[in-house]
Design an enzyme around this catalytic site. Structure first.
Site, mmCIF file in Angstrom:
data_model
loop_
_atom_site.group_PDB
_atom_site.id
_atom_site.type_symbol
_atom_site.label_atom_id
_atom_site.label_comp_id
_atom_site.label_asym_id
_atom_site.label_seq_id
_atom_site.Cartn_x
_atom_site.Cartn_y
_atom_site.Cartn_z
ATOM 1 C CB SER A 1 43.671 52.287 31.549
ATOM 2 O OG SER A 1 43.171 52.108 33.111
ATOM 3 C CB CYS B 1 38.841 55.278 33.420
ATOM 4 S SG CYS B 1 40.842 55.593 33.183
ATOM 5 C CB CYS C 1 42.699 56.257 39.983
ATOM 6 S SG CYS C 1 42.915 54.924 39.233
ATOM 7 C CG HIS D 1 43.054 51.173 38.822
ATOM 8 N ND1 HIS D 1 42.165 51.806 38.323
ATOM 9 C CD2 HIS D 1 43.465 50.169 38.265
ATOM 10 C CE1 HIS D 1 42.689 50.852 36.600
ATOM 11 N NE2 HIS D 1 43.129 49.774 36.833
#
Length: 270
Positions: free
Chosen positions: A15, A78, A193, A195
């Protein structure tokens, strides 16, 4: 699923920029491959989407990606997308092997000493039946706490771009990960996640006690490698530059600079 022997590129999709943690490990294991990194920044953050709309969006986007790049394999770097739409992608595009990113609950259950494990994820990943099925399959002897952070993905994006972030804001997001039960403490936090590994050093500094922050990036890269046989004679082939594509068509300067720092050609989004 059959092994893939080809010189076609590998797509890594996220994303935003969190999938760079997976790309980094994939490049280490497959330095001879060409990568196309795709960030759906026009849809970021995925946690704000209604599920059916997000599912339709990702499946539709991949039709264009596959037609344009003819990938050997696609890594969905993701957790939110993988737990929601991985099976839909496999059904829609059966000629392309898809490797997903799901919470590393099984290895966490195997490694924990205290039996207290936290899964730190986005709210979307936390609420998925897929995540709860993983717990039922692999971690029934553990106490697993699911923590859905609304803000960490945004904070991680800001951090990796070099923007200042507030320690108190990070501390508030990770505080629910740490708990005590029957004289034991949380000893593993699953980073569910892609990130979040960008903030791992910040997490370690702010944590109330040491834990193992479990990053699945290497395992994802190894899974992708297992589906691709070595090229030709084993000599490293020449290939074009790895590229970064943003669905917005207009990432900001700091994001472009970050991509270039990762050796990704951003001219395709100029």
């Amino acid at each position: 699923m059959n092994d893939v022997t080809t010189d076609r590129p590998i797509i890594a999709f996220d994303s935003g920029i969190g999938g760079l943690t997976v790309l980094r490990e994939a490049r280490v294991l497959m330095p001879e491959r060409r990568f196309v990194y795709i960030a759906d920044d026009a849809g970021f953050p995925y946690g704000d989407w209604e599920e059916s709309a997000l599912r339709a969006r990702i499946v539709d986007l991949f039709g264009g990606f596959i037609a344009e790049h003819d990938p050997a394999i696609a890594i969905i770097a993701c957790n939110t997308a993988s737990t929601l739409v991985l099976e839909d992608l496999r059904k829609a595009y059966p000629a392309v092997p898809f490797v997903g990113t799901v919470p590393a609950i099984k290895p966490a259950a195997e490694r924990t000493s205290s039996g207290l494990v936290t899964v730190l994820a986005t709210p979307g990943t936390v609420k998925r039946a897929y995540t709860r099925d993983l717990i039922q399959s692999f971690a029934t002897k553990c106490h697993v706490r699911l923590v859905g952070s609304q803000n960490l993905a945004r904070l991680a994006e800001a951090h990796i771009r070099g923007d200042p972030i507030n320690d108190d804001a990070i501390r508030a997001e990770i505080a629910p990960c740490f708990y005590e039960k029957d004289g034991q403490r949380t000893d593993i936090v699953v980073l569910a996640c892609t990130h979040y590994p960008f903030l791992a050093n910040v997490f370690r500094r702010l944590a109330p006690w040491p834990v193992d922050w479990l990053d699945p990036a290497e395992a994802i890269a190894r899974r992708a490698l297992s589906l691709i046989k070595p090229n030709g004679s084993g000599a490293e082939p020449e290939h074009g530059d790895d590229i970064a594509i943003f669905t917005s068509g207009n990432p900001d300067f700091s994001t472009r600079r970050l991509m270039q720092g990762f050796g990704l050609d951003t001219s395709v989004i100029a």
